[in-house]
Design a protein around this motif. Structure first.
Motif: not given
Lengths: 210, 509
Positions: A30, A52, A55-56, A59-60, A62-63, A66-67, B136, B140, B143, B147, B150
């Motif tokens: 953070l 935006t 932030v996007t 987010m993406l 991190l997503g 995660s995968l 995950a 996802l 998330i 996204t 946002s």
């Protein structure tokens, strides 16, 4: 609430240590988000488009991370704590280089059209956020292996990581930025990543001996 | 529960949760007047809520047991309802106490929302070697939803709908998500459409009722009496509120009064009018920060001005200006060019432009990101865009750090009230030139001073008396030379991009 906290306390020493370093990992993440947002806003402007995009991208990143972490975590032969330590080291190294890198890329791409600017910002943030996103599944798999309970493992990890981030979001504005400035705050976050990586490696060695 | 339903619920919950975060940031930023701490504290309350929510549901995640699908559906609905009432509650709390306490309902709402993902994970994922991978995917989905939240809420909805309508839409979405969980399968699109419409018919009037008087309550300030809010412009850049006494608030912070009158001078317009006392006659002017345009109207009517480029980050001000007589004519003035952009970015992207005068009447120095327009690096950029003998006038909003920073970048400086007039070349001012210019100036065809009116004639002498206050001390309503400022304030420290001193020397709560 007390029950839950006692529940956390009842976990084994190694699991408790994993939870503590994951909180620190969330703290550093953070600090980076706040520092990088400020730096990128200065380079590309504080309009909503820039907000935006940042932030996007977070987010993406991190997503997708995660995968990636989920994929890496499937193979039990992989040493998940070692992978986690490597990921944290990578985040720290990127963190140390991040502000000068953003400044150079920002200066070189100042005249670029908005779409190109958005793509560049996205590309700059993709690697570190990918790494950050991969940590939760890696540690989830590690803890599920030990406890056999998904909900509790996810809940615990999610809790400590988010609490670390929550603490950082307050401390970064009331202490880190006022006392250390932008570059100083980022260096502190990188030191946090290196500490997390070294503790994870130590835990791994401890587990292997047992 | 099927993994697909869990994935969809996870995505929808992510969408709703991040949309609320964006709305709550708008709420808290407005309630705090744009404190630099507002984003961090909101995020702290939000994340802590999510974390505690995730922790509290651990007891429902034992072995094969766990919350029922109906239980999770109920939680989604309750989380949506609590989020829905957060803003009206925070506004009531703002009136009764401090805006910080408005974070409490947000903490609770975020906590309920944070409980959803672990419960879903426990209900939909088996504790085998693929647990990490399935988690995950679920994460996802969350998330991706966040996204989309946002992008759609921050970029599209906020630009087209007001807070009240978006709140109603989010409540509707939470209700549909709960229905998806309760039925266990996706409904037919026509049924979803009907259900959405029915829910909106309830949620919209409910939202309007709950948010009545909302902006007034958020602006509540027992120390400064202001009239009720008469106009609000909401767009993706923020919220602008104008009260019946023509006081303007940008994202909750005082932006100024809509008046160009030097006779009344309710808003210290003597500062831009002082430019008429200088020997310089600027032709090409750059204005950074338009707001409701009082300063722009004045500098556009200084003798000799031919072209004015105005950079404003929020286009909402351009919508409001035609409604207010002292500034309405700005919109049709062919000498003015309006650009919607970030001031610093615009300067960086236009290295070829040079100006005789740069006017910066931007927001309070303590507000979030304000140091980007006050730092040494920024002022050096500004200096590089001034032509030979060009002048900068900068509202420091009483920041002594900003005054020192101006002196660090410009050799020639003068404080006029809380504004700094600065240049790389010496400038001179005198009373007779000021008198002649003020008497020659016309705003919308009307003189600044009408000497036929005795009161106005007396007021003109009083205004011109400002020049006699030179170096009379540190009072607010005087002028002060660079030498006196240096003696009084010293030259260090200055605001830099790294230390962001104007925001963080004393955090504004």
């Amino acid at each position: 609430m007390e029950q839950e906290v006692e529940g956390l306390a009842a976990t084994s020493g190694t699991e408790r240590a994993v939870l503590i370093i994951f909180a620190l990992s969330g703290f550093s993440a953070l600090v980076y988000q706040v520092a990088w947002q400020r730096c990128l806003f200065r380079l590309y402007g504080i309009n909503v488009e820039a907000v935006t995009v940042v932030v996007t991208a977070f987010m993406l990143g991190l997503g997708l991370g995660s995968l990636l972490g989920g994929r890496l975590s499937v193979d039990r032969r992989r040493d998940r704590l070692r992978l986690f330590a490597l990921v944290e080291t990578g985040i720290g190294v990127f963190g140390l280089l991040s502000l000068p890198l953003f400044a150079r890329v920002g200066a070189a791409t100042l005249a670029a059209p908005p779409l190109v600017t958005a793509l560049i910002t996205f590309a700059l943030l993709l690697l570190p956020t990918l790494l950050m996103g991969s940590t939760l599944p890696l540690l989830t798999a590690y803890l599920v292996d030990r406890s056999g309970n998904v909900g509790r493992s996810v809940g615990s990890l999610y809790f400590v990581n988010t609490i670390g981030s929550a603490a950082a979001s307050v401390l970064v504005v009331v202490a880190l930025l006022p006392l250390l400035g932008l570059q100083g705050a980022v260096i502190a976050a990188a030191l946090g990543n290196f500490a997390v990586a070294s503790i994870a490696l130590r835990l791994r060695r401890g587990s292997a001996r047992r | 529960m099927s993994f697909l339903v869990a994935f969809l619920v996870s995505a929808l919950s992510g969408f709703v949760a991040l949309s609320w975060e964006i709305l709550w940031y708008r709420l808290i930023a407005f309630a705090s007047g744009g404190s630099p701490a507002s984003f961090g504290l909101l995020l702290g309350a939000y994340l802590a809520g999510i974390a505690v929510g995730a922790l509290r549901v651990r007891r429902h995640c034992h072995g094969e047991g766990g919350a029922t699908t109906a239980g999770i559906a109920g939680l989604v609905l309750v989380a949506g309802l609590v989020a829905f009432v957060c803003a009206p509650l925070a506004a009531l709390i703002r009136v009764a106490s401090h805006w910080l306490l408005g974070l409490l309902p947000i903490f609770v709402a975020a906590g309920l929302s944070g409980a959803i993902l672990p419960l879903l994970a426990h209900a939909a994922i088996a504790p085998d070697e693929r647990a990490g991978q399935r988690l995950a995917r679920l994460y996802l989905g969350n998330i991706l939803g966040a996204t989309a939240g946002s992008l759609v809420t921050g970029f599209v909805l906020l630009d087209r709908l007001d807070y009240e309508t978006i709140a109603a839409l989010l409540l509707m979405l939470s209700s549909l998500t709960a229905a998806l969980l309760a039925t266990g399968r996706a409904l037919r699109p026509d049924r979803i459409g009907l259900a959405a419409l029915a829910l909106l018919l309830v949620a919209l009037p409910l939202s309007r009722g709950l948010h009545r008087g909302f902006w007034d309550r958020l602006l509540h300030d027992p120390e400064h009496e202001i009239g009720p809010v008469e106009r609000v412009v909401q767009n993706r850049h923020g919220v602008i509120a104008v009260t019946t006494d023509h006081t303007v608030f940008g994202d909750g912070a005082y932006d100024g009064r809509i008046s160009t009158s030097l006779v009344e001078d309710v808003n210290w317009v003597i500062r831009p009018y002082f430019l008429a006392a200088l020997e310089r006659r600027p032709k090409e002017v750059l204005v950074i920060g338009l707001a409701l345009g009082a300063w722009t109207q004045i500098v556009a009517n200084l003798p000799g001005v031919e072209k004015v480029t105005v950079i404003e980050i929020n286009p909402g001000y351009l919508e409001l200006i035609p409604h207010y007589e002292p500034v309405a004519s700005l919109i049709d003035d062919p000498r003015l060019e309006f650009v919607v952009d970030d001031g610093r970015r615009w300067l960086q992207r236009h290295p070829e432009r040079r100006f005789d005068l740069i006017v910066q009447n931007t927001t309070w120095h303590w507000r979030a990101q304000a140091s980007n327009l006050l730092s040494r690096e920024y002022l050096e950029l500004t200096r590089s865009r001034l032509g030979p003998g060009g002048t900068l006038i900068l509202n420091t909003t009483f920041s002594e750090d900003a005054m020192r920073t101006t002196m660090a970048v410009f050799p020639e400086c003068l404080r006029v009230y809380n504004a700094m007039i600065a240049s790389t070349a010496p400038f001179h001012f005198d009373k007779e030139r000021w008198r002649a210019n003020l008497l020659a100036m016309r705003l919308d065809g009307r003189p600044v001073f009408d000497l036929a009116d005795e009161k106005q004639a007396r007021r003109l002498d009083e205004v011109l008396g400002l020049i006699d206050t030179l170096d009379s001390g540190p009072a607010k309503e005087v002028i002060e030379s660079r030498a006196a400022l240096e003696r009084r304030l010293g030259l260090e420290p200055v605001i830099t991009d790294d230390n962001m001193l104007s925001e963080f020397r004393r955090l504004h709560w």
